[in-house]
Write an enzyme that holds these catalytic residues in place. Sequence first.
Site, PDB file in Angstrom:
ATOM      1  N   LYS A   1     -12.786  -1.317   7.020  1.00  0.00           N
ATOM      2  CA  LYS A   1     -12.068  -2.281   7.863  1.00  0.00           C
ATOM      3  C   LYS A   1     -12.490  -2.097   9.324  1.00  0.00           C
ATOM      4  CE  LYS A   1      -8.581  -1.846   4.389  1.00  0.00           C
ATOM      5  NZ  LYS A   1      -8.659  -3.125   3.685  1.00  0.00           N
TER       6      LYS A   1
ATOM      7  N   ASP B   1      -1.208   6.729   6.256  1.00  0.00           N
ATOM      8  CA  ASP B   1      -2.334   5.916   5.817  1.00  0.00           C
ATOM      9  C   ASP B   1      -2.636   4.951   6.969  1.00  0.00           C
ATOM     10  OD1 ASP B   1      -4.048   4.072   4.723  1.00  0.00           O
ATOM     11  OD2 ASP B   1      -2.809   3.580   2.982  1.00  0.00           O
TER      12      ASP B   1
ATOM     13  N   TRP C   1       0.820  -1.219   0.000  1.00  0.00           N
ATOM     14  CA  TRP C   1       0.000   0.000   0.000  1.00  0.00           C
ATOM     15  C   TRP C   1       0.847   1.260   0.000  1.00  0.00           C
ATOM     16  CZ3 TRP C   1      -4.346  -0.564  -2.129  1.00  0.00           C
ATOM     17  CH2 TRP C   1      -5.025  -1.779  -2.010  1.00  0.00           C
TER      18      TRP C   1
END
Length: 360
Positions: free
Chosen positions: A196, A172, A102
């Site tokens: 999530k 992030d 990511w």
Amino acid sequence: MSRVYNFSAGPAQLPLEVLQQAQGEMLDWHHTGMSLMEIPHRSENFEKLAASIEQDLRDLLDIPSDYSVLFLHGGGRTQFAMVPMNLAQGYSSMAYVNTGVWSELAFEEAKRYGHAHVAACASKNNYLDLPLAPEWDLPADAAYVHYTDNETIQGIEYPAIPEISKLPLITDMSSNLLSKLIDVKKFGLIYACAQKNLGIAGITVVIIRKDLLERTPFDFTPSMLRYAVHAKDKSLYNTPATYPWYLTGLVFNWIKQQGGVAKMAEHNQRKAAKLYKMIDNSDFYTNKINPLCRSKMNVVFQLHDEALNQKFLADANKHGLINLKGHRIVGGMRASIYNAMPEKGVDALIEFMRDFERTA
Ligand code: PMP
């Protein structure tokens, strides 16, 4: 009704109480005679709801008043672009800490907007360890430094917030926001997609220090991609994703009822510790990540005998333990155990893993 334990990395399992509340309010939200989905976003009802959801997040993370809280579209990946688009104009570089899939995708996207400098990279350690802040190479005149606090695919997580004083720290936290206490003041900007720990797909949370809103984005930056536009309009510039926003609010409320983020952290710590202990004590399963950097959200593990992978997954399914297959890049297994995964779910997984080891 029979519900499974869903170990998916996202969209992930939601708290049952949240689903039940949403179900109860589906046809008539707060005696309006309408579902939340049918309520205009510019109505007093929705504006009040949005304000109370923002307040709940501020309470949960103790967000100071010099930070704006935004509820945006576009998921984590849109933030990969919005961060450099909004914050890098006029700077000679942006620093990126690459620690897994990511963060590397964020880095690749940033390259489109300027010089993205690699401050540190975990590839030399095979993504089994994390470069800590003192090792980061930070150009003094960079616009900011970006890192990914939890790498959802590799299953590695920073054990503490990096201490950075000279540049705005951007993170992030798509897969671990609200899973542990953080000091928001250490950050310039935090972003997280919701599917999530926070709620459902369709909404993205951004917490941004207000002085960063003043950085002028490139002239051609669309209004929809400017933080300052959304901050000014309280995330109601255009029609927002009202239902995901509402559902995220229900999850915030649920976390409050559980005792807040500190309680969540305790719970997450306990769940992860028992699962890693089981893996470490076995000769059948393995996880090679430095124990200090193991994710408390995404527990990655391999079977020594990979030929048993398919059987492991099929048998787990039969026991109501689903979505344990690891990401194809890493292989093996991954158990995502976000806030909403009850300890009983982790206990059931451990029991299954022990039985499988004995009988396979
Ligand atoms: N960052 C991280 C850490 C993620 O785990 C994900 C999604 N798995 C993303 C970004 C991308 O989010 P989205 O799919 O909402 O764009």
